[in-house]
Design a protein around this motif. Structure first.
Motif, PDB file in Angstrom:
ATOM      1  N   GLY A   5       2.251 -12.256  -6.913  1.00 38.08           N
ATOM      2  CA  GLY A   5       0.276 -11.710  -6.602  1.00 38.08           C
ATOM      3  C   GLY A   5       0.013 -10.055  -7.154  1.00 38.08           C
ATOM      4  N   SER A   6      -0.771  -9.940  -7.004  1.00 40.98           N
ATOM      5  CA  SER A   6      -1.576  -9.018  -7.425  1.00 40.98           C
ATOM      6  C   SER A   6      -1.265  -7.540  -7.386  1.00 40.98           C
ATOM      7  CB  SER A   6      -3.659  -9.116  -7.739  1.00 40.98           C
ATOM      8  OG  SER A   6      -3.862  -7.541  -8.036  1.00 40.98           O
ATOM      9  N   THR A   7      -0.718  -6.506  -8.152  1.00 39.99           N
ATOM     10  CA  THR A   7      -0.071  -5.356  -7.318  1.00 39.99           C
ATOM     11  C   THR A   7      -0.500  -4.217  -8.238  1.00 39.99           C
ATOM     12  OG1 THR A   7       1.703  -6.209  -9.196  1.00 39.99           O
ATOM     13  CG2 THR A   7       1.615  -6.681  -6.916  1.00 39.99           C
ATOM     14  N   ILE A   8      -0.114  -3.330  -8.275  1.00 40.88           N
ATOM     15  CA  ILE A   8      -0.002  -2.192  -8.853  1.00 40.88           C
ATOM     16  C   ILE A   8       1.317  -1.282  -8.809  1.00 40.88           C
ATOM     17  CG2 ILE A   8      -0.809   0.358  -9.366  1.00 40.88           C
ATOM     18  CD1 ILE A   8      -3.493  -0.700  -8.778  1.00 40.88           C
ATOM     19  N   ALA A   9       2.226  -0.522  -9.424  1.00 46.90           N
ATOM     20  CA  ALA A   9       3.241  -0.629  -9.518  1.00 46.90           C
ATOM     21  C   ALA A   9       3.760   0.451  -8.742  1.00 46.90           C
ATOM     22  CB  ALA A   9       3.915  -0.533 -11.285  1.00 46.90           C
ATOM     23  N   ILE A  10       4.313   0.843  -8.342  1.00 45.65           N
ATOM     24  CA  ILE A  10       4.611   2.462  -7.164  1.00 45.65           C
ATOM     25  C   ILE A  10       5.995   2.842  -7.522  1.00 45.65           C
ATOM     26  CG2 ILE A  10       2.626   1.625  -5.734  1.00 45.65           C
ATOM     27  CD1 ILE A  10       4.680   1.175  -3.823  1.00 45.65           C
ATOM     28  N   GLN A  11       6.381   3.775  -7.245  1.00 46.97           N
ATOM     29  CA  GLN A  11       7.642   4.092  -7.287  1.00 46.97           C
ATOM     30  C   GLN A  11       7.774   5.294  -5.647  1.00 46.97           C
ATOM     31  OE1 GLN A  11       7.617   7.588 -10.465  1.00 46.97           O
ATOM     32  NE2 GLN A  11       7.676   5.808 -11.909  1.00 46.97           N
ATOM     33  N   ASP A  12       9.468   4.798  -4.807  1.00 42.92           N
ATOM     34  CA  ASP A  12       9.591   5.908  -4.209  1.00 42.92           C
ATOM     35  C   ASP A  12       9.897   6.715  -4.553  1.00 42.92           C
ATOM     36  OD1 ASP A  12      10.521   6.309  -1.658  1.00 42.92           O
ATOM     37  OD2 ASP A  12      12.668   5.611  -2.048  1.00 42.92           O
ATOM     38  N   GLY A  13       8.340   7.903  -2.857  1.00 42.18           N
ATOM     39  CA  GLY A  13       8.331   8.714  -3.442  1.00 42.18           C
ATOM     40  C   GLY A  13       6.620   9.932  -4.185  1.00 42.18           C
ATOM     41  N   GLN A  14       6.059   8.661  -4.770  1.00 41.88           N
ATOM     42  CA  GLN A  14       5.178   8.877  -5.525  1.00 41.88           C
ATOM     43  C   GLN A  14       4.022   9.105  -4.397  1.00 41.88           C
ATOM     44  OE1 GLN A  14       3.883   5.123  -7.852  1.00 41.88           O
ATOM     45  NE2 GLN A  14       1.990   6.527  -8.355  1.00 41.88           N
ATOM     46  N   GLN A  15       3.056  10.038  -4.948  1.00 44.95           N
ATOM     47  CA  GLN A  15       2.040  10.489  -3.634  1.00 44.95           C
ATOM     48  C   GLN A  15       0.602  10.255  -4.281  1.00 44.95           C
ATOM     49  OE1 GLN A  15       1.622  14.424  -3.638  1.00 44.95           O
ATOM     50  NE2 GLN A  15       4.170  14.846  -2.474  1.00 44.95           N
ATOM     51  N   ILE A  16      -0.142   9.415  -3.749  1.00 43.25           N
ATOM     52  CA  ILE A  16      -1.527   8.626  -3.892  1.00 43.25           C
ATOM     53  C   ILE A  16      -2.304   9.152  -2.493  1.00 43.25           C
ATOM     54  CG2 ILE A  16      -2.588   6.139  -3.933  1.00 43.25           C
ATOM     55  CD1 ILE A  16       0.417   5.344  -4.496  1.00 43.25           C
ATOM     56  N   SER A  17      -2.993   8.970  -2.710  1.00 46.50           N
ATOM     57  CA  SER A  17      -4.424  10.170  -1.558  1.00 46.50           C
ATOM     58  C   SER A  17      -4.691   8.101  -1.369  1.00 46.50           C
ATOM     59  CB  SER A  17      -5.335  10.646  -2.441  1.00 46.50           C
ATOM     60  OG  SER A  17      -6.491   9.573  -3.609  1.00 46.50           O
ATOM     61  N   GLU A  18      -5.459   8.633  -0.095  1.00 47.52           N
ATOM     62  CA  GLU A  18      -6.152   7.719   0.306  1.00 47.52           C
ATOM     63  C   GLU A  18      -7.638   7.260  -0.249  1.00 47.52           C
ATOM     64  OE1 GLU A  18      -9.520   6.935   4.666  1.00 47.52           O
ATOM     65  OE2 GLU A  18      -7.954   9.203   4.983  1.00 47.52           O
ATOM     66  N   HIS A  19      -8.137   7.777  -0.743  1.00 40.07           N
ATOM     67  CA  HIS A  19      -8.887   7.383  -1.691  1.00 40.07           C
ATOM     68  C   HIS A  19      -8.414   6.224  -3.040  1.00 40.07           C
ATOM     69  CE1 HIS A  19     -12.295   7.140  -4.776  1.00 40.07           C
ATOM     70  NE2 HIS A  19     -12.673   7.630  -3.854  1.00 40.07           N
ATOM     71  N   GLN A  20      -7.418   6.862  -3.527  1.00 38.48           N
ATOM     72  CA  GLN A  20      -6.886   6.220  -4.332  1.00 38.48           C
ATOM     73  C   GLN A  20      -6.240   4.779  -4.261  1.00 38.48           C
ATOM     74  OE1 GLN A  20      -3.844   9.313  -6.395  1.00 38.48           O
ATOM     75  NE2 GLN A  20      -5.488   9.208  -8.136  1.00 38.48           N
ATOM     76  N   LEU A  21      -5.978   4.285  -2.683  1.00 32.85           N
ATOM     77  CA  LEU A  21      -5.156   3.838  -1.954  1.00 32.85           C
ATOM     78  C   LEU A  21      -6.389   2.293  -1.942  1.00 32.85           C
ATOM     79  CD1 LEU A  21      -3.214   4.742   0.166  1.00 32.85           C
ATOM     80  CD2 LEU A  21      -2.464   3.014  -1.736  1.00 32.85           C
ATOM     81  N   ILE A  22      -7.231   2.751  -1.513  1.00 32.70           N
ATOM     82  CA  ILE A  22      -8.584   1.823  -1.226  1.00 32.70           C
ATOM     83  C   ILE A  22      -9.634   1.738  -3.042  1.00 32.70           C
ATOM     84  CG2 ILE A  22     -10.922   2.758  -0.854  1.00 32.70           C
ATOM     85  CD1 ILE A  22     -10.547   4.457   1.393  1.00 32.70           C
ATOM     86  N   GLU A  23      -9.606   2.881  -3.696  1.00 34.55           N
ATOM     87  CA  GLU A  23      -9.376   2.003  -4.673  1.00 34.55           C
ATOM     88  C   GLU A  23      -9.081   0.856  -5.924  1.00 34.55           C
ATOM     89  OE1 GLU A  23     -11.342   5.777  -7.887  1.00 34.55           O
ATOM     90  OE2 GLU A  23      -9.435   5.587  -7.418  1.00 34.55           O
ATOM     91  N   GLY A  24      -7.360   1.051  -5.372  1.00 30.75           N
ATOM     92  CA  GLY A  24      -6.665   0.009  -6.363  1.00 30.75           C
ATOM     93  C   GLY A  24      -6.854  -1.199  -5.283  1.00 30.75           C
ATOM     94  N   THR A  25      -7.366  -0.855  -3.656  1.00 27.02           N
ATOM     95  CA  THR A  25      -7.646  -2.549  -3.191  1.00 27.02           C
ATOM     96  C   THR A  25      -8.569  -2.651  -3.627  1.00 27.02           C
ATOM     97  OG1 THR A  25      -5.817  -1.007  -1.387  1.00 27.02           O
ATOM     98  CG2 THR A  25      -7.562  -3.119  -0.556  1.00 27.02           C
ATOM     99  N   LEU A  26      -9.862  -2.546  -3.617  1.00 25.11           N
ATOM    100  CA  LEU A  26     -10.975  -2.530  -3.614  1.00 25.11           C
ATOM    101  C   LEU A  26     -10.806  -2.989  -5.508  1.00 25.11           C
ATOM    102  CD1 LEU A  26     -13.059  -0.957  -1.188  1.00 25.11           C
ATOM    103  CD2 LEU A  26     -12.143  -3.137  -0.986  1.00 25.11           C
ATOM    104  N   VAL A  27     -11.148  -2.120  -5.672  1.00 26.23           N
ATOM    105  CA  VAL A  27     -11.381  -2.399  -7.237  1.00 26.23           C
ATOM    106  C   VAL A  27      -9.740  -3.814  -8.682  1.00 26.23           C
ATOM    107  CG1 VAL A  27     -11.987  -1.692  -9.087  1.00 26.23           C
ATOM    108  CG2 VAL A  27     -13.044  -0.461  -7.465  1.00 26.23           C
ATOM    109  N   VAL A  28      -9.371  -3.331  -7.711  1.00 27.73           N
ATOM    110  CA  VAL A  28      -7.793  -3.955  -8.927  1.00 27.73           C
ATOM    111  C   VAL A  28      -7.231  -4.967  -7.849  1.00 27.73           C
ATOM    112  CG1 VAL A  28      -5.478  -3.638  -9.935  1.00 27.73           C
ATOM    113  CG2 VAL A  28      -7.541  -1.719 -10.023  1.00 27.73           C
ATOM    114  N   SER A  29      -7.541  -5.195  -6.633  1.00 29.77           N
ATOM    115  CA  SER A  29      -7.152  -5.315  -5.412  1.00 29.77           C
ATOM    116  C   SER A  29      -5.926  -6.051  -5.718  1.00 29.77           C
ATOM    117  CB  SER A  29      -8.525  -7.306  -6.220  1.00 29.77           C
ATOM    118  OG  SER A  29      -7.644  -8.428  -4.915  1.00 29.77           O
TER     119      SER A  29
END
Length: 348
Positions: A77-101
């Motif tokens: 599936g389409s993914t973006i790598a993350i790390q346990d404890g990583q901090q991401i803003s709500e806006h960035q999650l939306i960007e990754g969801t809609l733009v990068v899918s």
């Protein structure tokens, strides 16, 4: 004019009029693939609203998030790598969801907002039903990777219309690329952006769904009149085919949206007659023009509200309504009072 439809189920709408036409002969729901992410972001924003360019709350990635990433990655599936404890803003999650899918970003966004995918599913189902998407079922993930999220082209247009109305979604969808933690700079999956009026949309592609595309485009109809057209093509052989067919469709249908005069100032709408034989025309106080799809004008409705038994010339006696526009109805002539002879013969 007959529409030159794509080979797959297709629908067309605008943000002002909803769905205006559809190729579908019946409403059979099919897997949505990643166009389901529009539902995800719309449902999350209803609970956790953001303004354009506002980063919003910080979301901390935990073991569940990394497990979801690993699962999607292992399944292709389409993914973006993350790390346990990583901090991401709500806006960035939306960007990754809609733009990068990103599938794992979509799930993380939903779990953060609702506590679990099941809680998200219930909220999302309520949401799609509230906008009239009655043939849409939200499945077991927030990404559309599973074939359990299903919809129709008609419903996908309704969902796309709601997305186009959301300033934060519109701001994100227009981005041709985003810069996200760990991932770095990544281009949008929507290669139609910036061409032929396209300002957004969402791609989707799985083995079960085929190629799916919800397109959003701003088009100039006449001087000073713009509309936002939303299209959905569902179940093409590939997502590139769905997008190419959408581009051809938009080119074909854009000229079919025209501004037309619905009624002119002074047009006679009706007549008021009194018991004693006097009468006056009812006319439109001003003209009204509106965007018409493929020559199919909506019905005009009337609402009368006569406050005086003997209205004078120019008195407002009601409204004429077309879509969301309202124009006053007024009297064209004075009405004379009844004669004393008439009054004497109508005492009872």
């Amino acid at each position: 004019i007959p529409i030159s439809w794509p080979s797959a189920p297709t629908a067309i709408g605008t943000t002002s009029d909803g769905v205006v036409d559809s190729k579908e002969s019946n409403q059979i729901a099919h897997p949505t693939a990643s166009t389901a992410k529009l539902i995800t972001v719309l449902t999350v924003l209803k609970k956790k609203p953001l303004k354009p360019n506002e980063q919003g709350p910080t979301v901390v990635m935990d073991r569940e998030d990394t497990n979801n990433y690993n699962r999607y990655y292992s399944e292709g599936g389409s993914t973006i790598a993350i790390q346990d404890g990583q901090q991401i803003s709500e806006h960035q999650l939306i960007e990754g969801t809609l733009v990068v899918s990103s599938n794992n970003y979509a799930d993380s966004l939903a779990i953060w907002a609702f506590g679990s995918l099941e809680n998200y599913r219930k909220a999302a189902q309520e949401y799609v039903e509230s906008i009239g998407a009655k043939h849409t079922t939200v499945g077991g993930d927030a990404s559309g990777f599973l074939p359990t999220t299903v919809s129709t082209a008609h419903d996908l247009v309704l969902i796309g219309i709601e997305a186009a109305k959301q300033p934060i979604i519109k701001e994100v969808m227009t981005k041709k690329s985003v810069d996200l933690p760990i991932l770095g700079v990544k281009d949008s999956t929507n290669w139609l952006l910036g061409t032929n009026g396209f300002i957004g949309g969402k791609t989707g592609n799985t083995d079960q769904a085929g190629g799916v595309f919800v397109g959003i485009a701003d088009k100039k109809i006449s001087r000073g009149k713009n509309i936002t057209i939303v299209t959905a093509v569902q179940g093409s052989e590939t997502v590139n085919q769905a997008m190419s067919e959408t581009e051809d469709l938009l080119t074909f249908v854009s000229p079919l949206f025209k501004e037309e005069t619905i009624f002119k100032k002074g047009d006679k709408i009706g007549t008021i007659k009194t018991e004693w034989g006097e009468a006056t025309d009812i006319i439109a106080e001003k003209s009204l023009r509106s965007i018409v799809w493929n020559g199919e004008k909506d019905e005009v409705s009337f609402k009368m509200n006569i406050k005086s038994s003997i209205p004078k010339k120019g008195s407002q006696v009601g409204f004429i309504e077309y879509k969301n526009n309202r124009v006053a109805l007024i009297t064209a002539q004075n009405i004379s009072v009844p004669s004393w002879q008439w009054k004497l013969t109508h005492l009872w």
